[in-house]
Write an enzyme that holds these catalytic residues in place. Structure first.
Site, mmCIF file in Angstrom:
data_model
loop_
_atom_site.group_PDB
_atom_site.id
_atom_site.type_symbol
_atom_site.label_atom_id
_atom_site.label_comp_id
_atom_site.label_asym_id
_atom_site.label_seq_id
_atom_site.Cartn_x
_atom_site.Cartn_y
_atom_site.Cartn_z
ATOM 1 C CD GLU A 95 -2.674 -1.724 2.228
ATOM 2 O OE1 GLU A 95 -2.488 -1.119 3.294
ATOM 3 O OE2 GLU A 95 -3.312 -2.752 2.055
ATOM 4 C CB SER A 208 -6.641 -13.278 2.525
ATOM 5 O OG SER A 208 -6.860 -12.233 1.234
#
Ligand code: PGA
Length: 249
Positions: A95, A208
């Site tokens: 990010e 995840s």
């Protein structure tokens, strides 16, 4: 090698979330998992999180600036994180690379800054979906490693986190075989550059990770722990993840 289970809270959490730091710290202290537990809350919470954790778990930053101090509005130095009670910092998260245009050399400078301040640098690498589809993922991660991990990396100052960008926050994960091949590849890259002494550098998987897949992922060879985003925000889920660390054999 003791696994590291690190929670990355990203831009989530205000004072009320200190209750989760307390819960996780208490569970970690009483259940004594065979792993190091770290939470990286937003910078605004680091000081109080470190006070709350009181050494029962580690507290880390999510980013740092390469310089010690200066005219860098909005930035936080590694020394400031350390002063606030952090013992580690994530650098080069996808990010940051994507949304803030961080280059490998900038990430490397941040990792060096972390070492200068006495922090463990958790250096992130990982391919995008397009890079995986083109079959280029091993080369991409190799280049990120050579550009983002400074000379002098060892198991006391560095952790590498493999986080395929397409698996972050999507609920998608690579197959266990794919995780295993990438981790073996990262290990080969580290050994080629730093020698066999670097074999104790932990390579985390991130993207995840959930209570339902943690046991399988953490048992893959060369997986030295996990970097957990969404599932680290709830103490109960995070606890189930760090309870899934396999016994060391
Ligand atoms: P996720 O995030 O667990 O929510 O996929 C992982 C990360 O970005 O570190």
């Amino acid at each position: 090698m003791r696994q590291l289970i690190a929670g990355n809270w990203k831009m989530n959490g205000i004072s009320a979330a200190l209750a989760d730091i307390e819960t996780i710290s208490e569970i970690a202290a009483t259940s004594a998992p065979d792993a190091d537990i770290l939470i990286c809350p937003p910078a605004t919470l680091i000081w109080r999180a470190a006070q709350t954790a009181a050494g029962r778990i580690g507290i880390g930053g999510q980013d740092c600036h390469p310089e010690i101090s200066g005219a860098f509005t909005g930035d936080i130095s590694a020394e400031m994180l350390r002063d606030a009670g952090a013992t580690a910092v994530i650098v080069g998260h996808s990010e940051r690379r994507q949304l803030h245009g961080e280059s490998n050399s900038f990430v490397s400078a941040k990792a060096s800054a972390a070492w200068r301040a006495g922090l463990l640098a958790i250096i992130c690498v990982g391919e995008t979906e397009a890079e995986r589809a083109s079959g280029d993922h091993l080369g991409v991660c190799k280049d990120q490693l050579s550009g983002s991990v400074p000379d002098g990396a060892d198991s006391t100052n560095t952790v590498v986190a493999y986080e395929p960008v397409w698996a972050i926050g999507t609920g998608k994960t690579p197959t266990m075989d794919d995780i295993g091949s990438m981790h073996a590849h990262i290990r080969r890259c580290l050994t080629a550059r730093f020698g066999s002494e670097s074999n104790a550098i932990r390579i985390l998987y991130g993207g995840s990770v959930k209570p339902t897949n943690a046991r399988e992922i953490l048992a893959v060879p060369e997986v030295g722990g996990a970097l957990v985003g969404g599932a680290s925000l709830k103490a109960e889920e995070f606890h189930r993840i760090f309870s899934a660390v396999p016994p060391r054999g």
